[in-house]
Design a protein around this motif. Structure first.
Motif, PDB file in Angstrom:
ATOM      1  N   SER A  28      25.775  -9.273 -15.472  1.00 55.35           N
ATOM      2  CA  SER A  28      26.705  -9.423 -14.577  1.00 55.35           C
ATOM      3  C   SER A  28      25.569  -9.667 -13.216  1.00 55.35           C
ATOM      4  CB  SER A  28      27.682  -8.821 -14.460  1.00 55.35           C
ATOM      5  OG  SER A  28      28.465  -8.736 -13.491  1.00 55.35           O
ATOM      6  N   THR A  29      25.442 -10.943 -12.538  1.00 51.24           N
ATOM      7  CA  THR A  29      25.010 -11.073 -11.266  1.00 51.24           C
ATOM      8  C   THR A  29      26.033 -10.886  -9.860  1.00 51.24           C
ATOM      9  OG1 THR A  29      25.653 -13.745 -11.633  1.00 51.24           O
ATOM     10  CG2 THR A  29      23.403 -12.668 -12.388  1.00 51.24           C
ATOM     11  N   SER A  30      27.324 -10.980 -10.813  1.00 50.72           N
ATOM     12  CA  SER A  30      28.294 -11.094  -9.880  1.00 50.72           C
ATOM     13  C   SER A  30      29.534 -10.304  -9.663  1.00 50.72           C
ATOM     14  CB  SER A  30      28.389 -12.416  -8.407  1.00 50.72           C
ATOM     15  OG  SER A  30      29.438 -13.161  -9.692  1.00 50.72           O
ATOM     16  N   GLY A  31      30.116  -9.541  -9.105  1.00 49.77           N
ATOM     17  CA  GLY A  31      31.546  -9.279  -9.054  1.00 49.77           C
ATOM     18  C   GLY A  31      31.890  -7.543  -8.154  1.00 49.77           C
ATOM     19  N   ILE A  32      32.695  -6.678  -8.297  1.00 50.98           N
ATOM     20  CA  ILE A  32      33.086  -5.397  -7.916  1.00 50.98           C
ATOM     21  C   ILE A  32      32.804  -3.855  -8.514  1.00 50.98           C
ATOM     22  CG2 ILE A  32      34.906  -4.524  -6.187  1.00 50.98           C
ATOM     23  CD1 ILE A  32      35.831  -7.600  -6.102  1.00 50.98           C
ATOM     24  N   ILE A  33      32.564  -2.970  -8.026  1.00 48.73           N
ATOM     25  CA  ILE A  33      32.348  -2.101  -8.508  1.00 48.73           C
ATOM     26  C   ILE A  33      33.574  -0.314  -7.784  1.00 48.73           C
ATOM     27  CG2 ILE A  33      31.153   0.077  -9.460  1.00 48.73           C
ATOM     28  CD1 ILE A  33      28.137  -2.067  -9.763  1.00 48.73           C
ATOM     29  N   HIS A  34      34.540  -0.183  -8.098  1.00 53.42           N
ATOM     30  CA  HIS A  34      34.591   1.153  -7.882  1.00 53.42           C
ATOM     31  C   HIS A  34      34.522   2.297  -8.131  1.00 53.42           C
ATOM     32  CE1 HIS A  34      38.027  -2.839  -6.711  1.00 53.42           C
ATOM     33  NE2 HIS A  34      37.202  -2.660  -8.205  1.00 53.42           N
ATOM     34  N   PHE A  35      34.023   2.897  -6.724  1.00 55.28           N
ATOM     35  CA  PHE A  35      33.386   3.918  -6.849  1.00 55.28           C
ATOM     36  C   PHE A  35      34.808   5.262  -6.538  1.00 55.28           C
ATOM     37  CE2 PHE A  35      29.555   1.444  -6.455  1.00 55.28           C
ATOM     38  CZ  PHE A  35      28.496   2.145  -7.237  1.00 55.28           C
ATOM     39  N   MET A 188      21.416  -2.007 -11.916  1.00 60.00           N
ATOM     40  CA  MET A 188      22.904  -1.273 -10.199  1.00 60.00           C
ATOM     41  C   MET A 188      23.121  -0.056 -10.796  1.00 60.00           C
ATOM     42  SD  MET A 188      24.532  -1.521  -7.886  1.00 60.00           S
ATOM     43  CE  MET A 188      24.691  -3.401  -8.128  1.00 60.00           C
ATOM     44  N   ILE A 189      22.779   0.640 -10.168  1.00 54.56           N
ATOM     45  CA  ILE A 189      23.656   2.481 -10.345  1.00 54.56           C
ATOM     46  C   ILE A 189      24.817   2.440  -9.899  1.00 54.56           C
ATOM     47  CG2 ILE A 189      23.267   4.365  -8.353  1.00 54.56           C
ATOM     48  CD1 ILE A 189      20.763   3.304  -7.357  1.00 54.56           C
ATOM     49  N   LEU A 190      25.140   3.095 -11.187  1.00 51.60           N
ATOM     50  CA  LEU A 190      27.319   3.452 -11.520  1.00 51.60           C
ATOM     51  C   LEU A 190      27.206   5.048 -10.895  1.00 51.60           C
ATOM     52  CD1 LEU A 190      27.685   1.294 -14.120  1.00 51.60           C
ATOM     53  CD2 LEU A 190      28.053   0.814 -12.065  1.00 51.60           C
ATOM     54  N   GLY A 191      25.634   6.072 -11.466  1.00 51.53           N
ATOM     55  CA  GLY A 191      26.040   6.979 -11.070  1.00 51.53           C
ATOM     56  C   GLY A 191      25.368   7.996 -10.367  1.00 51.53           C
ATOM     57  N   ILE A 192      25.801   8.747  -8.963  1.00 49.71           N
ATOM     58  CA  ILE A 192      24.672   9.352  -8.245  1.00 49.71           C
ATOM     59  C   ILE A 192      24.893  10.829  -7.914  1.00 49.71           C
ATOM     60  CG2 ILE A 192      24.334   9.617  -5.941  1.00 49.71           C
ATOM     61  CD1 ILE A 192      22.321   7.298  -6.565  1.00 49.71           C
ATOM     62  N   ALA A 193      24.281  11.355  -7.905  1.00 55.89           N
ATOM     63  CA  ALA A 193      24.726  13.040  -7.313  1.00 55.89           C
ATOM     64  C   ALA A 193      23.547  13.516  -6.770  1.00 55.89           C
ATOM     65  CB  ALA A 193      24.443  13.565  -8.758  1.00 55.89           C
ATOM     66  N   LEU A 194      23.996  14.188  -5.090  1.00 58.03           N
ATOM     67  CA  LEU A 194      23.257  14.620  -4.723  1.00 58.03           C
ATOM     68  C   LEU A 194      23.771  16.743  -4.768  1.00 58.03           C
ATOM     69  CD1 LEU A 194      23.617  12.537  -1.478  1.00 58.03           C
ATOM     70  CD2 LEU A 194      21.957  13.347  -3.090  1.00 58.03           C
ATOM     71  N   PRO A 195      22.766  17.679  -5.565  1.00 55.87           N
ATOM     72  CA  PRO A 195      22.879  17.996  -5.831  1.00 55.87           C
ATOM     73  C   PRO A 195      23.441  19.301  -4.995  1.00 55.87           C
ATOM     74  CG  PRO A 195      21.342  17.277  -7.929  1.00 55.87           C
ATOM     75  CD  PRO A 195      21.730  16.470  -6.740  1.00 55.87           C
ATOM     76  N   HIS A 196      22.199  19.273  -4.534  1.00 59.78           N
ATOM     77  CA  HIS A 196      22.200  19.953  -2.942  1.00 59.78           C
ATOM     78  C   HIS A 196      23.135  20.520  -2.554  1.00 59.78           C
ATOM     79  CE1 HIS A 196      20.862  22.005   0.948  1.00 59.78           C
ATOM     80  NE2 HIS A 196      20.872  22.721   0.447  1.00 59.78           N
ATOM     81  N   ASP A 197      23.661  19.025  -1.730  1.00 60.85           N
ATOM     82  CA  ASP A 197      24.981  18.564  -0.527  1.00 60.85           C
ATOM     83  C   ASP A 197      26.117  18.162  -1.870  1.00 60.85           C
ATOM     84  OD1 ASP A 197      23.247  18.576   1.385  1.00 60.85           O
ATOM     85  OD2 ASP A 197      23.150  15.908   1.247  1.00 60.85           O
ATOM     86  N   HIS A 198      25.915  18.669  -2.834  1.00 60.49           N
ATOM     87  CA  HIS A 198      27.396  19.179  -3.447  1.00 60.49           C
ATOM     88  C   HIS A 198      28.450  17.600  -3.525  1.00 60.49           C
ATOM     89  CE1 HIS A 198      26.868  22.965  -4.591  1.00 60.49           C
ATOM     90  NE2 HIS A 198      26.140  23.254  -3.188  1.00 60.49           N
ATOM     91  N   VAL A 199      27.914  16.844  -3.664  1.00 62.50           N
ATOM     92  CA  VAL A 199      27.782  15.099  -3.829  1.00 62.50           C
ATOM     93  C   VAL A 199      28.096  14.393  -4.557  1.00 62.50           C
ATOM     94  CG1 VAL A 199      28.652  13.069  -2.636  1.00 62.50           C
ATOM     95  CG2 VAL A 199      28.444  15.379  -0.509  1.00 62.50           C
ATOM     96  N   THR A 200      29.199  13.562  -5.011  1.00 63.01           N
ATOM     97  CA  THR A 200      28.915  12.653  -6.693  1.00 63.01           C
ATOM     98  C   THR A 200      29.603  10.759  -6.107  1.00 63.01           C
ATOM     99  OG1 THR A 200      30.689  13.347  -7.458  1.00 63.01           O
ATOM    100  CG2 THR A 200      28.357  14.644  -7.862  1.00 63.01           C
ATOM    101  N   TRP A 201      28.881   9.755  -6.177  1.00 69.35           N
ATOM    102  CA  TRP A 201      29.410   8.898  -6.643  1.00 69.35           C
ATOM    103  C   TRP A 201      29.491   8.786  -8.110  1.00 69.35           C
ATOM    104  CZ3 TRP A 201      26.637  10.325  -3.050  1.00 69.35           C
ATOM    105  CH2 TRP A 201      26.392  10.370  -1.578  1.00 69.35           C
ATOM    106  N   PHE A 202      30.837   8.099  -9.015  1.00 64.61           N
ATOM    107  CA  PHE A 202      30.528   7.743 -10.030  1.00 64.61           C
ATOM    108  C   PHE A 202      31.339   6.387 -10.204  1.00 64.61           C
ATOM    109  CE2 PHE A 202      28.523  11.527 -10.805  1.00 64.61           C
ATOM    110  CZ  PHE A 202      27.456  11.590 -12.046  1.00 64.61           C
ATOM    111  N   ALA A 203      31.114   5.425 -10.879  1.00 70.93           N
ATOM    112  CA  ALA A 203      31.832   3.610 -10.966  1.00 70.93           C
ATOM    113  C   ALA A 203      32.831   4.352 -11.557  1.00 70.93           C
ATOM    114  CB  ALA A 203      31.271   3.143 -11.504  1.00 70.93           C
ATOM    115  N   THR A 204      34.145   3.848 -11.233  1.00 68.13           N
ATOM    116  CA  THR A 204      35.378   4.114 -11.482  1.00 68.13           C
ATOM    117  C   THR A 204      36.227   2.881 -12.883  1.00 68.13           C
ATOM    118  OG1 THR A 204      37.463   3.781 -10.467  1.00 68.13           O
ATOM    119  CG2 THR A 204      36.495   5.694 -10.967  1.00 68.13           C
ATOM    120  N   LYS A 205      35.016   1.764 -12.192  1.00 67.91           N
ATOM    121  CA  LYS A 205      35.953   0.329 -12.718  1.00 67.91           C
ATOM    122  C   LYS A 205      35.043  -0.769 -11.966  1.00 67.91           C
ATOM    123  CE  LYS A 205      39.933  -2.739 -12.916  1.00 67.91           C
ATOM    124  NZ  LYS A 205      40.688  -3.259 -12.677  1.00 67.91           N
TER     125      LYS A 205
END
Length: 253
Positions: A28-35, A188-205
């Motif tokens: 895919s070269t264009s679209g929208i990712i929901h995080f 494309m990054i669909l998941g991110i975790a910052l363990p020390h800061d206890h924050v995550t981003w994960f794509a849902t759609k």
């Protein structure tokens, strides 16, 4: 008489059809990712204060009583060509000051030009920055997982000298981008975790689309540099929530 050539063609066509529907994603070269961004408030407070001391323990307990265990935010990442635009899908007011100052973050990234424009809202005051994309030292791994229907590969990274980050990227979206300022992987990054800061981003759609329109974004508000942010935050935050300057320094640094 059996037409073996026709049977072969039908078989190949069916394989392509079912392979596309149930197997590997098309690039895919264009679209929208929901995080979905999730913050563990109570774990963050334990990091902020020295809970081995009575004052630190009391502070952590007081902040814990003020907030829910977790804050959940929803953002979208629109991508076209080699540009991305990350922005909030809704606004959720948080009692965790660290979450609140990033709840309305928006980031436009031009990966070709290696340039980002960022917008932040702090107590209704808008600021924006122009800068180079964040530099992350990545190390790829063999670990995989599926996120939002996409096969993703794990990468471990370090930025800011010592901040550890775990990312999951997919090669099925041919863009080296990701949420917030995260980028630099071969997909494309669909998941991110910052363990020390206890924050995550994960794509849902992920919504694919075909468009030739380019993304462009100019953010309103006062322009400042990244080095000016700590002083700006101190000036804005201390009067608003009425805490001492040394308390602010402990929370932010």
């Amino acid at each position: 008489m059996i037409n073996f050539q026709r049977i072969l063609l039908i078989t190949v066509a069916l394989l392509f059809f079912f392979g596309d529907s149930h197997g590997q994603q098309t690039v895919s070269t264009s679209g929208i990712i929901h995080f979905q961004k999730k913050v563990n408030n109570h774990a963050q407070f334990k990091n902020m204060f020295d809970i081995q001391t009575p004052p630190g323990k009391r502070l952590a307990e007081n902040f814990t009583k003020m907030t829910e265990p977790f804050d959940t935010f929803h953002f979208s990442l629109e991508y076209v060509g080699n540009n991305t635009l990350y922005k909030p899908e809704d606004y959720f007011e948080s009692k965790n000051i660290l979450s609140e100052i990033t709840a309305q973050n928006a980031v436009f990234t031009d990966l070709d030009q290696k340039h980002t424009s960022s917008a932040m809202t702090i107590f209704d005051k808008k600021i924006n920055m122009d800068e180079e994309p964040m530099v992350i030292k990545w190390k790829l791994t063999d670990e995989t997982r599926k996120i939002a229907g996409y096969d993703c590969i794990r990468a471990n990274g370090v930025f800011g000298d010592s901040i550890y980050v775990v990312a999951f990227y997919t090669e099925d979206i041919a863009l080296s981008g990701g949420p917030e300022h995260f980028n630099g992987l071969p997909g494309m990054i669909l998941g991110i975790a910052l363990p020390h800061d206890h924050v995550t981003w994960f794509a849902t759609k992920v919504e694919k689309r075909s468009t030739s329109d380019s993304l462009q974004q100019e953010f309103a508000g006062a322009k400042i540099s990244r080095s000016e942010i700590p002083a700006y935050l101190k000036k804005a935050v201390i009067p608003k929530i009425k805490i001492k300057e040394e308390m602010f320094d402990r929370i932010m640094y």
